[in-house]
Design a protein around this motif. Structure first.
Motif, PDB file in Angstrom:
ATOM      1  N   LEU A 245      44.432  86.444 118.851  1.00 48.26           N
ATOM      2  CA  LEU A 245      45.051  86.860 117.733  1.00 48.26           C
ATOM      3  C   LEU A 245      46.060  85.872 117.349  1.00 48.26           C
ATOM      4  O   LEU A 245      46.384  85.823 116.346  1.00 48.26           O
ATOM      5  CB  LEU A 245      44.857  88.561 117.615  1.00 48.26           C
ATOM      6  CG  LEU A 245      43.611  88.510 117.846  1.00 48.26           C
ATOM      7  CD1 LEU A 245      43.865  90.299 117.370  1.00 48.26           C
ATOM      8  CD2 LEU A 245      43.328  88.772 116.441  1.00 48.26           C
ATOM      9  N   ILE A 248      45.584  82.527 116.622  1.00 47.96           N
ATOM     10  CA  ILE A 248      44.889  82.742 114.546  1.00 47.96           C
ATOM     11  C   ILE A 248      45.581  82.932 113.408  1.00 47.96           C
ATOM     12  O   ILE A 248      46.121  81.830 112.504  1.00 47.96           O
ATOM     13  CB  ILE A 248      43.896  83.494 114.537  1.00 47.96           C
ATOM     14  CG1 ILE A 248      42.462  83.406 115.395  1.00 47.96           C
ATOM     15  CG2 ILE A 248      43.580  83.622 112.993  1.00 47.96           C
ATOM     16  CD1 ILE A 248      41.370  83.539 115.865  1.00 47.96           C
ATOM     17  N   ALA A 393      36.118  85.508 114.821  1.00 49.99           N
ATOM     18  CA  ALA A 393      37.508  86.077 113.897  1.00 49.99           C
ATOM     19  C   ALA A 393      37.449  85.075 112.617  1.00 49.99           C
ATOM     20  O   ALA A 393      37.870  85.663 111.936  1.00 49.99           O
ATOM     21  CB  ALA A 393      38.120  86.131 115.398  1.00 49.99           C
ATOM     22  N   LEU A 394      36.360  83.846 113.073  1.00 49.52           N
ATOM     23  CA  LEU A 394      37.058  82.663 112.240  1.00 49.52           C
ATOM     24  C   LEU A 394      36.263  82.591 111.024  1.00 49.52           C
ATOM     25  O   LEU A 394      36.430  82.387 109.524  1.00 49.52           O
ATOM     26  CB  LEU A 394      36.776  81.305 112.958  1.00 49.52           C
ATOM     27  CG  LEU A 394      38.442  81.154 113.581  1.00 49.52           C
ATOM     28  CD1 LEU A 394      38.129  80.212 114.327  1.00 49.52           C
ATOM     29  CD2 LEU A 394      39.675  81.384 113.815  1.00 49.52           C
ATOM     30  N   PRO A 398      36.695  86.415 109.003  1.00 48.11           N
ATOM     31  CA  PRO A 398      38.333  85.712 108.339  1.00 48.11           C
ATOM     32  C   PRO A 398      39.281  86.569 107.735  1.00 48.11           C
ATOM     33  O   PRO A 398      40.621  86.111 107.965  1.00 48.11           O
ATOM     34  CB  PRO A 398      37.535  84.277 106.898  1.00 48.11           C
ATOM     35  CG  PRO A 398      36.728  85.110 106.787  1.00 48.11           C
ATOM     36  CD  PRO A 398      35.439  85.877 107.941  1.00 48.11           C
ATOM     37  N   PRO A 401      40.297  89.081 111.529  1.00 45.75           N
ATOM     38  CA  PRO A 401      40.026  88.833 112.930  1.00 45.75           C
ATOM     39  C   PRO A 401      40.328  89.829 114.037  1.00 45.75           C
ATOM     40  O   PRO A 401      39.469  89.209 114.941  1.00 45.75           O
ATOM     41  CB  PRO A 401      41.000  87.779 112.900  1.00 45.75           C
ATOM     42  CG  PRO A 401      42.340  87.888 112.248  1.00 45.75           C
ATOM     43  CD  PRO A 401      41.920  88.515 111.116  1.00 45.75           C
TER      44      PRO A 401
END
Length: 516
Positions: A245, A248, A393-394, A398, A401
């Motif tokens: 995380l 991201i 998550a992506l 999105p 996430p």
């Protein structure tokens, strides 16, 4: 084993379980009290940075230990009645851990100075690294092997209370929360430093650190290699979520939200897995006996406790995920810590799955010297968790996430447990699949349904001054009702663990088989 000796050992196990539960509960309550205050005082970005840096340092903490404490406990149990042999064993494992800690710290320094994004946070990283440097001198595994649980409890509760007091005294809400980040980190590591001081002070009562003969590290090389790989895999498995995380989300706000969501789950898992300090030394002792009946009874007792704690926690946290995360974060979930309630809901099952997996590892595989199976399971879990976390998550979530990572973690944990149940089925399945645990599951379902439908009724029908008050009072009412139904329902159904508490003669007998 003679009946009188078996009874004495049984009473020792029961008392040690009670002492450890008191210790963990006290530490959990103190941690739970300070956590909302810290999340508000530091804010999501500063708190997210602390959490992210702590997760990074944790990788090297595990590398420094490489499961040396687990192996040390098993080996110290074998010679705990011989002071000279125990002293030699302790010296050898201390040297091993000191050497690995130095290697781990140097590796961490190399990586921090080589990666610009890490170097920019070098101050907080190196401050938190004191935690594992001081841990070399804690010798906690000696006290666990010798079953000095009363001392461990008094010391641990006192130090966590000291840290909590310092938190409230010195950490203040400010327009510049980053000013308190390093002070909080220093307070957080103070418990480890003081633990090492106290443990070293009392160590001479049990062992001598004077070398009396040659060291022989050869018998430990094979197990340590396996456990070293296992430690690295466990670090990836347990800490990957927040690290992913952090990659991201550059602001680290998603890490803060995830930390709030996972806090309740971590508390229960910590409560259950802390009992390894009681069960692992005793399981190693019982498995070495020719008669495996005491070993099976111990497993039944241990797994019974896991179900007894994890199932109602799973039910109530899943049903009350929104008020719980609101109380932990100390505010409205629509702001900084959005999605924390769904993260808690997604991860609630881990309180059972992770705890059962830890039971199988510490109480079955370690005594059997089959640690490699846990290594295989965790490596498989890491692969599933990392790959599925990035995908969910992506692409699937999105905008949120943290939810995607939480779902991936839950799926991976279920698959890990399935493998462990297969490899340890001869001892694990009888301790899990029995009528006694079925009673617990059924009442868990009952309190989940009750909590889920009662919460909106309470929050709508009774006037509240604010959201926090509404969450707090309604949650407390539901928890009291759930506890009454759960405890007295299991008592009426003659569930083994709760019945033994109310039965006076139960304290004079062996822990009954959970399958009876």
């Amino acid at each position: 084993m003679e009946p009188s000796k078996a009874r004495q050992l049984s009473l020792t196990v029961r008392s040690n379980v009670a002492i450890n539960l008191v210790r963990t509960l006290a530490m959990t309550i103190l941690s739970f009290i300070t956590f909302p205050y810290i999340t508000r005082a530091l804010g999501d970005e500063a708190f997210g940075l602390y959490t992210w840096a702590n997760a990074f340092v944790y990788y090297f903490l595990i590398l420094a230990k490489i499961s040396i404490p687990n192996l040390a406990i098993r080996e110290c149990v074998k010679v705990k009645n011989d002071r000279q042999k125990l002293s030699t064993t302790v010296q050898q494992f201390f040297l091993l851990q000191a050497g690995m800690t130095l290697i781990s710290f140097l590796l961490m320094c190399l990586i921090v100075f080589s990666v610009p994004s890490l170097f920019s946070s070098a101050e907080i990283i190196f401050l938190l690294s004191i935690n594992f440097l001081a841990g070399v001198f804690s010798f906690e595994w000696v006290y666990i092997a010798l079953e000095k649980h009363f001392y461990i409890t008094v010391r641990s509760v006192s130090l966590i209370a000291f840290s909590a007091a310092c938190t409230f005294l010195f950490i203040k809400q400010s327009a510049y929360p980053e000013n308190y980040l390093y002070l909080y980190a220093l307070i957080a590591i103070s418990s480890t430093i003081l633990t090492s001081v106290f443990n070293c002070f009392f160590l001479h009562k049990y062992v001598s650190l004077k070398k009396r003969g040659p060291y022989n590290f050869r018998p430990f090389i094979g197990p340590l290699v396996t456990m070293a790989l296992l430690s690295l895999a466990l670090t990836l498995y347990n800490q990957t979520d927040e690290f992913i995380l952090g990659l991201i989300d550059p602001s680290k706000a998603a890490v803060g939200a995830y930390s709030v969501g996972v806090k309740g789950v971590d508390i229960v898992i910590t409560l259950i897995t802390s009992l390894y300090a009681v069960f692992m030394p005793r399981a190693s002792y019982y498995y070495g006996l020719e008669n495996k009946a005491p070993f099976r009874r111990l497993l039944n007792y241990s797994f019974n406790i896991t179900f007894f704690i994890a199932i109602p926690a799973f039910a109530t946290m899943a049903a009350l995920s929104t008020p719980i995360t609101a109380l932990i974060s100390g505010g409205d979930l629509t702001e900084s810590y959005a999605d924390a309630n769904w993260i808690l809901f997604s991860l609630a099952g881990m309180m059972l799955t992770y705890s059962l997996g830890d039971d199988i590892y510490t109480e079955i595989l370690i005594p059997q010297k089959r640690e490699r199976h846990y290594l295989i399971a965790v490596l498989f879990g890491v692969l599933i968790n990392v790959s599925l976390s990035f995908i969910l998550a992506l692409y699937a979530f999105p905008a949120s996430p943290g939810i995607g990572v939480a779902l991936a973690t839950m799926v991976a944990d279920i698959l890990v447990l399935a493998y462990l149940l297969y490899v340890a089925k001869d001892y694990a399945l009888p301790a899990i699949l029995n009528i006694n645990n079925l009673k617990i599951v059924l009442f868990g379902i009952a309190i989940f349904v009750l909590s889920y439908f009662l919460l909106p009724v309470l929050e709508k029908q009774i006037p509240w001054n604010d959201h926090i008050t509404a969450h707090l009072v309604s949650s407390l009412i539901i928890l009291v009702v759930d506890a009454i139904i759960y405890i007295f329902g299991l008592l009426a159904c003659r569930e083994t663990l709760i019945s033994s508490v109310f039965r006076r003669k139960g304290k004079d007998h062996e822990p009954e088989s959970a399958g009876q």
